[in-house]
Write a protein that holds these residues in place. Structure first.
Motif, PDB file in Angstrom:
ATOM      1  N   ARG A  28      -9.462   0.701   3.715  1.00  0.00           N
ATOM      2  CA  ARG A  28      -9.993  -0.667   3.809  1.00  0.00           C
ATOM      3  C   ARG A  28     -11.044  -0.909   2.733  1.00  0.00           C
ATOM      4  N   GLY A  29     -10.910  -0.305   1.648  1.00  0.00           N
ATOM      5  CA  GLY A  29     -11.794  -0.395   0.495  1.00  0.00           C
ATOM      6  C   GLY A  29     -11.921  -1.743  -0.112  1.00  0.00           C
ATOM      7  N   GLY A  30     -12.117  -2.525  -0.722  1.00  0.00           N
ATOM      8  CA  GLY A  30     -12.296  -3.940  -0.898  1.00  0.00           C
ATOM      9  C   GLY A  30     -11.306  -4.586  -1.796  1.00  0.00           C
ATOM     10  N   SER A  31     -11.169  -5.851  -1.640  1.00  0.00           N
ATOM     11  CA  SER A  31     -10.296  -6.648  -2.499  1.00  0.00           C
ATOM     12  C   SER A  31     -11.154  -7.647  -3.251  1.00  0.00           C
ATOM     13  N   GLY A  32     -10.516  -8.590  -3.918  1.00  0.00           N
ATOM     14  CA  GLY A  32     -11.280  -9.593  -4.659  1.00  0.00           C
ATOM     15  C   GLY A  32     -11.695 -10.764  -3.803  1.00  0.00           C
ATOM     16  N   GLY A  33     -11.361 -10.742  -2.544  1.00  0.00           N
ATOM     17  CA  GLY A  33     -11.701 -11.831  -1.638  1.00  0.00           C
ATOM     18  C   GLY A  33     -11.308 -11.443  -0.231  1.00  0.00           C
ATOM     19  N   PRO A  34     -11.426 -12.356   0.727  1.00  0.00           N
ATOM     20  CA  PRO A  34     -11.075 -12.040   2.117  1.00  0.00           C
ATOM     21  C   PRO A  34      -9.610 -11.624   2.244  1.00  0.00           C
ATOM     22  N   VAL A  35      -9.357 -10.655   3.107  1.00  0.00           N
ATOM     23  CA  VAL A  35      -8.000 -10.146   3.318  1.00  0.00           C
ATOM     24  C   VAL A  35      -7.632 -10.290   4.795  1.00  0.00           C
ATOM     25  N   THR A  36      -6.448 -10.822   5.054  1.00  0.00           N
ATOM     26  CA  THR A  36      -5.931 -10.929   6.413  1.00  0.00           C
ATOM     27  C   THR A  36      -4.554 -10.291   6.471  1.00  0.00           C
ATOM     28  N   VAL A  37      -4.335  -9.429   7.465  1.00  0.00           N
ATOM     29  CA  VAL A  37      -3.008  -8.877   7.725  1.00  0.00           C
ATOM     30  C   VAL A  37      -2.393  -9.697   8.854  1.00  0.00           C
ATOM     31  N   LEU A  38      -1.309 -10.392   8.536  1.00  0.00           N
ATOM     32  CA  LEU A  38      -0.653 -11.290   9.480  1.00  0.00           C
ATOM     33  C   LEU A  38       0.633 -10.654   9.983  1.00  0.00           C
ATOM     34  N   ARG A  39       0.733 -10.460  11.285  1.00  0.00           N
ATOM     35  CA  ARG A  39       1.995 -10.017  11.872  1.00  0.00           C
ATOM     36  C   ARG A  39       2.811 -11.260  12.197  1.00  0.00           C
ATOM     37  N   THR A  40       3.956 -11.396  11.528  1.00  0.00           N
ATOM     38  CA  THR A  40       4.745 -12.618  11.664  1.00  0.00           C
ATOM     39  C   THR A  40       5.741 -12.569  12.814  1.00  0.00           C
ATOM     40  N   GLY A  41       6.120 -11.370  13.228  1.00  0.00           N
ATOM     41  CA  GLY A  41       7.261 -11.245  14.110  1.00  0.00           C
ATOM     42  C   GLY A  41       8.514 -11.020  13.282  1.00  0.00           C
ATOM     43  N   MET A  42       9.581 -10.614  13.940  1.00  0.00           N
ATOM     44  CA  MET A  42      10.783 -10.166  13.256  1.00  0.00           C
ATOM     45  C   MET A  42      11.731 -11.318  12.954  1.00  0.00           C
ATOM     46  N   GLY A  43      12.323 -11.286  11.760  1.00  0.00           N
ATOM     47  CA  GLY A  43      13.333 -12.260  11.386  1.00  0.00           C
ATOM     48  C   GLY A  43      12.786 -13.377  10.515  1.00  0.00           C
ATOM     49  N   PRO A  44      13.670 -14.042   9.749  1.00  0.00           N
ATOM     50  CA  PRO A  44      13.219 -15.074   8.815  1.00  0.00           C
ATOM     51  C   PRO A  44      12.590 -16.290   9.480  1.00  0.00           C
ATOM     52  N   GLN A  45      13.107 -16.680  10.626  1.00  0.00           N
ATOM     53  CA  GLN A  45      12.531 -17.853  11.286  1.00  0.00           C
ATOM     54  C   GLN A  45      11.104 -17.580  11.756  1.00  0.00           C
ATOM     55  N   ALA A  46      10.884 -16.404  12.330  1.00  0.00           N
ATOM     56  CA  ALA A  46       9.535 -16.044  12.774  1.00  0.00           C
ATOM     57  C   ALA A  46       8.594 -15.949  11.585  1.00  0.00           C
ATOM     58  N   ALA A  47       9.063 -15.372  10.475  1.00  0.00           N
ATOM     59  CA  ALA A  47       8.226 -15.252   9.277  1.00  0.00           C
ATOM     60  C   ALA A  47       7.851 -16.621   8.741  1.00  0.00           C
ATOM     61  N   GLU A  48       8.823 -17.498   8.639  1.00  0.00           N
ATOM     62  CA  GLU A  48       8.549 -18.844   8.130  1.00  0.00           C
ATOM     63  C   GLU A  48       7.535 -19.566   9.013  1.00  0.00           C
ATOM     64  N   ARG A  49       7.748 -19.503  10.310  1.00  0.00           N
ATOM     65  CA  ARG A  49       6.862 -20.192  11.241  1.00  0.00           C
ATOM     66  C   ARG A  49       5.426 -19.679  11.137  1.00  0.00           C
ATOM     67  N   SER A  50       5.256 -18.359  11.102  1.00  0.00           N
ATOM     68  CA  SER A  50       3.916 -17.781  11.060  1.00  0.00           C
ATOM     69  C   SER A  50       3.205 -18.065   9.743  1.00  0.00           C
ATOM     70  N   VAL A  51       3.927 -17.975   8.632  1.00  0.00           N
ATOM     71  CA  VAL A  51       3.312 -18.199   7.328  1.00  0.00           C
ATOM     72  C   VAL A  51       2.927 -19.662   7.156  1.00  0.00           C
ATOM     73  N   VAL A  52       3.803 -20.557   7.541  1.00  0.00           N
ATOM     74  CA  VAL A  52       3.487 -21.991   7.451  1.00  0.00           C
ATOM     75  C   VAL A  52       2.240 -22.305   8.270  1.00  0.00           C
ATOM     76  N   GLN A  53       2.168 -21.756   9.477  1.00  0.00           N
ATOM     77  CA  GLN A  53       1.004 -21.999  10.337  1.00  0.00           C
ATOM     78  C   GLN A  53      -0.263 -21.432   9.717  1.00  0.00           C
ATOM     79  N   ALA A  54      -0.183 -20.220   9.172  1.00  0.00           N
ATOM     80  CA  ALA A  54      -1.369 -19.587   8.579  1.00  0.00           C
ATOM     81  C   ALA A  54      -1.867 -20.371   7.370  1.00  0.00           C
TER      82      ALA A  54
END
Length: 213
Positions: A28-54
């Motif tokens: 967890r050493g640092g990045s150039g800005g805030p970092v978030t790990v997003l669990r989207t759920g499995m499959g393209p529809q779940a990924a699209e939904r989670s990323v759009v919301q985020a």
């Protein structure tokens, strides 16, 4: 590519709880800005939904997005624990070019020495690919396939101009097919590799924040 502000966030998207666990237990050493790990759920529809919301959150309006997790390798000679850096992701809805591929390869070789890194197109699928489907996809030039990366990056660029990338760890290869994804819980090499990749992601992110000449 737009110039990223000094505090632009990094959104790292993965599908499975085991992938998120690997990333959260890594360096967890640092990045150039805030970092978030997003669990989207499995499959393209779940990924699209989670990323759009985020990305609808104004705090992530200009976030760089990196899709990661496990994948199926398509080329003979690939092994579990190999890394795949996409130069593009693609599915029937479109192709998304990835940014900073060469840098990611260099930093991954540094972060996970001794591992093989493959570069090429990463294909999206709405199901687990087996048998003849692997050879069919390989014939198109794709080197690996997963269910979320293409949907993640397509959703990200549709939400606004931003740098995107995809890095996957091979957990399933032509000569090493898994019966089910749950077998990664047994502590195979792919989990350990995924746990080690964060420094490379951070370097990629930092490079995006450097002033453009």
């Amino acid at each position: 590519m737009s110039t990223q502000p000094a505090s632009a966030p990094l959104l790292i998207a993965c599908a499975l709880g085991i992938e998120r666990l690997a990333l959260r237990s890594g360096d967890r050493g640092g990045s150039g800005g805030p970092v978030t790990v997003l669990r989207t759920g499995m499959g393209p529809q779940a990924a699209e939904r989670s990323v759009v919301q985020a990305l609808a959150d104004p705090a992530y309006g200009e976030a760089a997005v990196l899709a990661t997790g496990f994948c199926a390798g398509l080329a003979p000679g690939m092994h579990p624990g190999d890394l795949v850096v996409a130069d593009e992701t693609r599915d029937p809805r479109g192709t998304v070019p990835c940014v900073g591929t060469d840098l990611l390869v260099k930093e991954l070789l540094r972060a996970v020495p001794g591992r093989t890194v493959h570069t090429g197109p990463l294909n999206g699928s709405d199901h687990v690919v087996r048998g003849h489907e692997r050879s069919d996809l390989l014939a198109t030039g794709a080197i690996a396939v997963d269910m979320e990366s293409a949907a993640t990056l397509l959703s990200a660029v549709r939400a606004g101009e931003r740098p995107v990338a995809a890095v996957r760890v091979v957990v399933d290869a032509p000569e090493h097919e898994l019966v089910r994804i749950g077998t990664v819980r047994g502590g195979i090499s792919a989990f350990r590799v995924l746990r080690s990749v964060l420094p490379a992601f951070y370097e990629w992110h930092r490079s995006l924040l450097l002033p453009r000449r």
